[in-house]
Every structure is written in C-alpha cells, then in structure tokens.
Write a protein that holds these residues in place. Structure first.
Motif, PDB file in Angstrom:
ATOM      1  N   VAL A 106     -13.293  -6.100  54.345  1.00 20.66           N
ATOM      2  CA  VAL A 106     -12.380  -5.992  55.491  1.00 20.66           C
ATOM      3  C   VAL A 106     -13.133  -6.251  56.792  1.00 20.66           C
ATOM      4  CG1 VAL A 106     -10.953  -4.394  56.826  1.00 20.66           C
ATOM      5  CG2 VAL A 106     -10.781  -4.428  54.330  1.00 20.66           C
ATOM      6  N   ALA A 107     -14.346  -5.699  56.913  1.00 27.51           N
ATOM      7  CA  ALA A 107     -15.158  -5.891  58.119  1.00 27.51           C
ATOM      8  C   ALA A 107     -15.450  -7.369  58.350  1.00 27.51           C
ATOM      9  CB  ALA A 107     -16.462  -5.109  58.000  1.00 27.51           C
ATOM     10  N   MET A 127     -23.385 -10.247  50.783  1.00 28.25           N
ATOM     11  CA  MET A 127     -23.977 -11.467  50.251  1.00 28.25           C
ATOM     12  C   MET A 127     -23.099 -12.097  49.175  1.00 28.25           C
ATOM     13  SD  MET A 127     -26.528 -11.777  52.179  1.00 28.25           S
ATOM     14  CE  MET A 127     -27.483 -13.119  51.482  1.00 28.25           C
ATOM     15  N   ILE A 128     -22.467 -11.255  48.362  1.00 29.54           N
ATOM     16  CA  ILE A 128     -21.544 -11.777  47.335  1.00 29.54           C
ATOM     17  C   ILE A 128     -20.420 -12.563  47.997  1.00 29.54           C
ATOM     18  CG2 ILE A 128     -19.771 -11.088  45.670  1.00 29.54           C
ATOM     19  CD1 ILE A 128     -21.640  -8.768  44.856  1.00 29.54           C
ATOM     20  N   ILE A 129     -19.892 -12.050  49.111  1.00 30.53           N
ATOM     21  CA  ILE A 129     -18.772 -12.696  49.802  1.00 30.53           C
ATOM     22  C   ILE A 129     -19.229 -13.933  50.565  1.00 30.53           C
ATOM     23  CG2 ILE A 129     -17.077 -12.414  51.663  1.00 30.53           C
ATOM     24  CD1 ILE A 129     -16.926  -9.432  50.830  1.00 30.53           C
ATOM     25  N   VAL A 175      -9.733  -7.528  46.664  1.00 36.57           N
ATOM     26  CA  VAL A 175      -9.441  -8.832  46.070  1.00 36.57           C
ATOM     27  C   VAL A 175     -10.456  -9.872  46.523  1.00 36.57           C
ATOM     28  CG1 VAL A 175      -7.755 -10.710  45.966  1.00 36.57           C
ATOM     29  CG2 VAL A 175      -6.988  -8.330  45.835  1.00 36.57           C
ATOM     30  N   LEU A 176     -10.836  -9.848  47.808  1.00 39.35           N
ATOM     31  CA  LEU A 176     -11.819 -10.798  48.321  1.00 39.35           C
ATOM     32  C   LEU A 176     -13.156 -10.639  47.609  1.00 39.35           C
ATOM     33  CD1 LEU A 176     -12.824 -12.952  50.240  1.00 39.35           C
ATOM     34  CD2 LEU A 176     -13.156 -11.186  51.997  1.00 39.35           C
ATOM     35  N   GLN A 215     -13.650  -9.242  44.679  1.00 40.28           N
ATOM     36  CA  GLN A 215     -13.445  -9.553  43.272  1.00 40.28           C
ATOM     37  C   GLN A 215     -13.401 -11.065  43.034  1.00 40.28           C
ATOM     38  OE1 GLN A 215      -9.617  -8.447  41.315  1.00 40.28           O
ATOM     39  NE2 GLN A 215     -10.881  -7.012  40.170  1.00 40.28           N
ATOM     40  N   GLN A 216     -12.643 -11.767  43.850  1.00 44.34           N
ATOM     41  CA  GLN A 216     -12.536 -13.212  43.686  1.00 44.34           C
ATOM     42  C   GLN A 216     -13.853 -13.918  43.990  1.00 44.34           C
ATOM     43  OE1 GLN A 216      -9.215 -14.639  45.993  1.00 44.34           O
ATOM     44  NE2 GLN A 216      -7.683 -13.679  44.664  1.00 44.34           N
ATOM     45  N   SER A 217     -14.589 -13.405  44.958  1.00 46.94           N
ATOM     46  CA  SER A 217     -15.894 -13.982  45.282  1.00 46.94           C
ATOM     47  C   SER A 217     -16.849 -13.836  44.111  1.00 46.94           C
ATOM     48  CB  SER A 217     -16.476 -13.305  46.528  1.00 46.94           C
ATOM     49  OG  SER A 217     -15.661 -13.520  47.652  1.00 46.94           O
ATOM     50  N   LEU A 218     -16.825 -12.669  43.479  1.00 43.46           N
ATOM     51  CA  LEU A 218     -17.696 -12.418  42.339  1.00 43.46           C
ATOM     52  C   LEU A 218     -17.334 -13.327  41.167  1.00 43.46           C
ATOM     53  CD1 LEU A 218     -20.075 -10.525  41.877  1.00 43.46           C
ATOM     54  CD2 LEU A 218     -18.496  -8.839  40.942  1.00 43.46           C
ATOM     55  N   VAL A 219     -16.051 -13.502  40.947  1.00 47.29           N
ATOM     56  CA  VAL A 219     -15.588 -14.376  39.866  1.00 47.29           C
ATOM     57  C   VAL A 219     -16.012 -15.820  40.129  1.00 47.29           C
ATOM     58  CG1 VAL A 219     -13.533 -15.375  38.784  1.00 47.29           C
ATOM     59  CG2 VAL A 219     -13.665 -12.910  39.176  1.00 47.29           C
ATOM     60  N   SER A 220     -15.961 -16.243  41.390  1.00 48.77           N
ATOM     61  CA  SER A 220     -16.352 -17.618  41.726  1.00 48.77           C
ATOM     62  C   SER A 220     -17.828 -17.870  41.441  1.00 48.77           C
ATOM     63  CB  SER A 220     -16.045 -17.907  43.194  1.00 48.77           C
ATOM     64  OG  SER A 220     -16.938 -17.221  44.051  1.00 48.77           O
ATOM     65  N   HIS A 221     -18.630 -16.817  41.530  1.00 51.15           N
ATOM     66  CA  HIS A 221     -20.065 -16.947  41.252  1.00 51.15           C
ATOM     67  C   HIS A 221     -20.380 -16.880  39.758  1.00 51.15           C
ATOM     68  CE1 HIS A 221     -21.420 -16.784  45.406  1.00 51.15           C
ATOM     69  NE2 HIS A 221     -20.769 -15.650  45.615  1.00 51.15           N
TER      70      HIS A 221
END
Length: 474
Positions: free
Chosen positions: A85-86, A314-316, A333-334, A336-342
């Motif tokens: 969120v930040a 860093m993940i995001i 969600v952001l 989670q989706q970032s982690l999945v993309s990696h």
C-alpha cells in the motif's frame, strides 16, 4: 452508531492525522541524539540476545524468547500488505522513509522497553510490566488515571479490534488462494489460539520461539531468491527508491510528500516503535539489566522494517506487476501477484502460509497485550478467562464473517490515543532511562562484559525488589 463513528473518526484525525506521526518522528530523533546514537553504537550487542538463556531456566522467559515474541507481534500483515500500500500510494520513495523511521524508532523502542524492564513487577513466577506499570511506578499514583486510560485503549485496540482483522486476513487469503471456506479456517484458528493462550505467557513465548524464526527466515529466504534472480536490476531499484524519496523522480501524484507520508505512516504501523505495545512483552524477560532488553527490542524494530519490509519492497519493485501511479490494486494482491510473476503459481500458496504464520503470531501477541493490561487494572483471574473467551470468539467471527470487522472501527483511533499517552510518559521518564543507560555504559567502560543492574544504587526509584534481586558481591 453514526455518532460513534464520527467521534472516533475525529479522534483518529486528531492523532494519526495531525499530531502522532510528527511526535513519533521528533521524539525518535531526540532520543537518538541525546542517547548519542545508542542504536548504532550497541548494534553488535543486539545480536547477543539470540543465544541468551534465562537465568532461571525453564521457570522464566529469556531475553531471546521475549524478543521473538515481540517480533512475532510487530511482523504481520503490515509487512506484506502495508508495504504494498505504501508503494502504491507513495511510490518507491516510501521505502526509504520506512527505513528512516525505523532507524530512529530503534532508539524510541530502546527507551520504552528499558523503562518497562525497570518497573516490571513479579507476578507469581512471571514478570509483568509495560507502559501502564511504568506510568504508575515511575510517575506516581497521581497518574493512575492516565495508566488506566492507556490500559483500556490497549485492550480495545489490540486484544479485540486488531485480532478481528487478523482473523479476517488469514481466512481471506486462504479462501482466495486455496478455495478453503472461511468457516474451516475460523474453527482451526479458534482451536489453536485457545490452546496457546490458555497456556499463559510461558506457552505463548515457547510457541513464538519456534514459529517466529520459521516464518521470518522462510520469508527472507524467499525474497533473497527473488533478489538473486533479478540481481542485475537491484541497483536500478535502489536508485529509484532514493530518487523518488527526495523528489528527483515522481512516481505518483504528490511526489516527495506522498512518499514521506506513506513511508512514515506504514513504517510506524509496522514496527510499533513508540506505541507502547512491545514494552508489555519486553517486561516479561529475565535479563541482567534493563538496558539489555531495551537493546534487544531495538533489534526487533530493525528486523521488522529493515529486513522483512525491505523483502516485500524488493519483491514488488523487482517485478513487473507494480505500475507506478496505478492505485486500484489491493495490497496483499500486489505482493502475491508480484511473487507469482517471479517464481510461479506455487509461490502464491507459500505466501498464504506466510500470512497465516504472520497473522497467527500477531493474534497471540495481541492477546497477551490485552491480558497484561487487564492484570494492571484487576487481580481477579475471572476477568482473564472472560478476555480469553472474547479473543477466541472475535478471531472466529472475524474469520467467518469479513463484514464483522467493520464493528471495530475504533481500533486505529484508540491506538493513536495510547501512543500519545505513551509518548508523554516517555518524555517525563526519559531522565530515568538515561540513568539506566549511563549505568550500563559505566560498567562496560570498566570492562564488565555483561552489565548487571543493582537496585540498591537507585533507592529513589519504585523498583520491585522481588523482580530485581541485589547481585551478590564477588
């Protein structure tokens, strides 16, 4: 109901909106300068607690167990969703200001946790303490009303309100990623939470001693894997963090102002330095000197923000999901989706497990804060059982009925009130904290490897002689 919402909304605006964040920043900088940058000078000593054993073995809680319990409380959904969120609202520069508030917050945490240790009381075989105890024994009985106000706010915000939100977060994450109904998660959480909190502070500490290293190390290793996979882009990400933090590069509307506001706010929500919550746990430890646990709790702030929050950032920022300026995505969600993309779809389930552990440790921690506050107001054990039943029920309801969390709209405003009370007490008791620090440094200068507190040297202080036994002369 509308009147109550308006009232607590005003309280929230007057605390979090107008005064609290500047107070926390200014006080943190003040404590840092006056203590001669104690958090940096004692940084190496902070890690000594990781191998520290209680002086009385299994009958008491070690400094390490108290540290891990406080880390378990500080590290929660804010480290996963809050950081996202930040960044969404403040841009990459928000990360820098999270780091900044954590570094000065380490000094604030040292001061408040040192005072909690100094004024702790013996309760059977356990120790109890915290801001309410520090107020009454440090400032005197004339301030009992202030201590009671603090205790009431602590119970309402942490033990009740925030536990409903934690149950809701876990159930939602499990339902979204695994398709498991909320009712099953609710039953599971209620049973496990009941088992642990009915075992008292020792069982809570023992569980934290096992769960917290697993959850923190596991998440850090996952982030390390992401960083290694994208090592070539790390300098670029770090550059964007610093450029955005100082307005040289605008990622969101509001620019540098948005970065500062979001970074400070989310950092303070995450590490809790100055809010007066962690001292309740810090006081339970059996340590040789009040400063010893103060130093340890500084490490807790460092791990929460400088390590775990940085991992999420860093993940995001190393991923492709985050789009600067896009503000229509949920924090969890952001991440989670970032982690999945990696790493692929399996990472979604890993993150769900991490959220479960993070939220679970926070529930147990929040409960203990409430129990400790209740023990200050009454010695009647029947009320403790009422609180335990209430916490289990609230976790269950929060998990099974997401809309139920709206009932706890008072949580954030009351946390703001207790933080203001805690900061006022810290300023008034700061000279006493400095006496402890000077005593600790004096012993170090004489070559003492592990300074020991001697209550006889401070006869003017209201110290519990059962909690602090005079050391034997050699």
């Amino acid at each position: 109901m509308e009147f109550l919402k308006s009232f607590f909304g005003l309280v929230g605006d007057l605390t979090w909106g107008a005064s609290l964040i500047p107070f926390l920043v200014i006080f943190g900088v003040f404590f840092t300068i006056v203590t001669n940058f104690v958090q940096f000078r004692f940084f190496k000593r902070m890690f000594n607690v990781l191998s520290q054993k209680s002086k009385k073995g299994k009958d008491s809680i070690s400094g390490r167990e108290a540290l891990l319990l406080s880390i378990g409380g500080r590290v929660g959904g804010g480290n996963i969703a809050g950081v996202a969120v930040a960044i969404t609202l403040g841009g990459p520069g928000a990360v820098f200001w999270m780091w900044a508030i954590a570094l000065v917050g380490m000094a604030t945490s040292l001061v408040e946790c040192t005072l909690a240790q100094l004024y702790k009381r013996k309760d059977g075989k356990d120790f109890r303490g915290g801001a309410a105890f520090s107020i009454i024994h440090g400032l005197g009985n004339n301030y009992r009303w202030l201590a009671i106000a603090y205790a009431v706010c602590l119970i309402a915000s942490f033990a009740l309100g925030f536990n409903a939100f934690q149950g809701n977060t876990v159930a939602g994450a499990i339902q979204d990623s695994m398709g498991i109904g909320r009712e099953y998660t609710a039953f599971f959480l209620a049973i496990v939470v009941a088992y642990i909190i009915y075992g008292g502070i020792k069982r809570i500490a023992k569980v934290a001693d096992v769960v917290v290293p697993i959850m923190a190390v596991g998440y850090v290793l996952l982030a390390a894997l992401v960083i290694i996979m994208n090592i070539g882009h790390v300098p670029e990400v770090l550059a964007s963090i610093f450029k955005n933090a100082f307005g040289f590069e605008e990622a969101v509307s509001g620019g540098m102002g948005a970065a500062i506001a979001q970074g400070l706010r989310r950092g303070l929500f995450s590490n809790e330095a100055g809010l007066g919550s962690a001292p309740n746990v810090a006081a339970t430890a059996d340590v040789p000197h009040p400063i010893s646990q103060g130093i340890s709790q500084s490490l807790s702030v460092f791990i929460d923000t400088m390590v775990v929050c940085t991992c999420t950032a860093m993940i995001i920022l190393l991923g492709t999901v985050y789009v600067p300026g896009a503000q229509n995505i949920d924090g969890v969600v952001l991440t989670q989706q970032s982690l999945v993309s990696h790493l692929g779809v399996w990472a979604k389930y890993y993150l769900t497990a991490a959220i479960l552990l993070f939220s679970f440790s926070s529930v147990v921690y929040n409960y203990y804060l409430g129990e400790n506050a209740l023990s200050f107001m009454t010695k009647n054990k029947a009320y403790v059982h009422v609180l335990r039943i209430a916490v289990v029920a609230i976790v269950f309801i929060g998990a099974i009925a997401p809309g139920a969390t709206s009932v706890f709209f008072f949580s954030d405003p009351l946390m703001g009130v207790l933080a203001i009370i805690n900061l006022l007490a810290l300023i008034m008791l700061f000279p006493t904290a400095m006496r402890m620090l000077q005593d600790y440094r004096k012993q170090l200068s004489k070559g003492v490897e592990e300074p020991v507190f001697n209550p006889n040297e401070f006869p003017d202080l209201d110290i519990d002689r059962d909690a602090w036994v005079t050391p034997k002369s050699k």
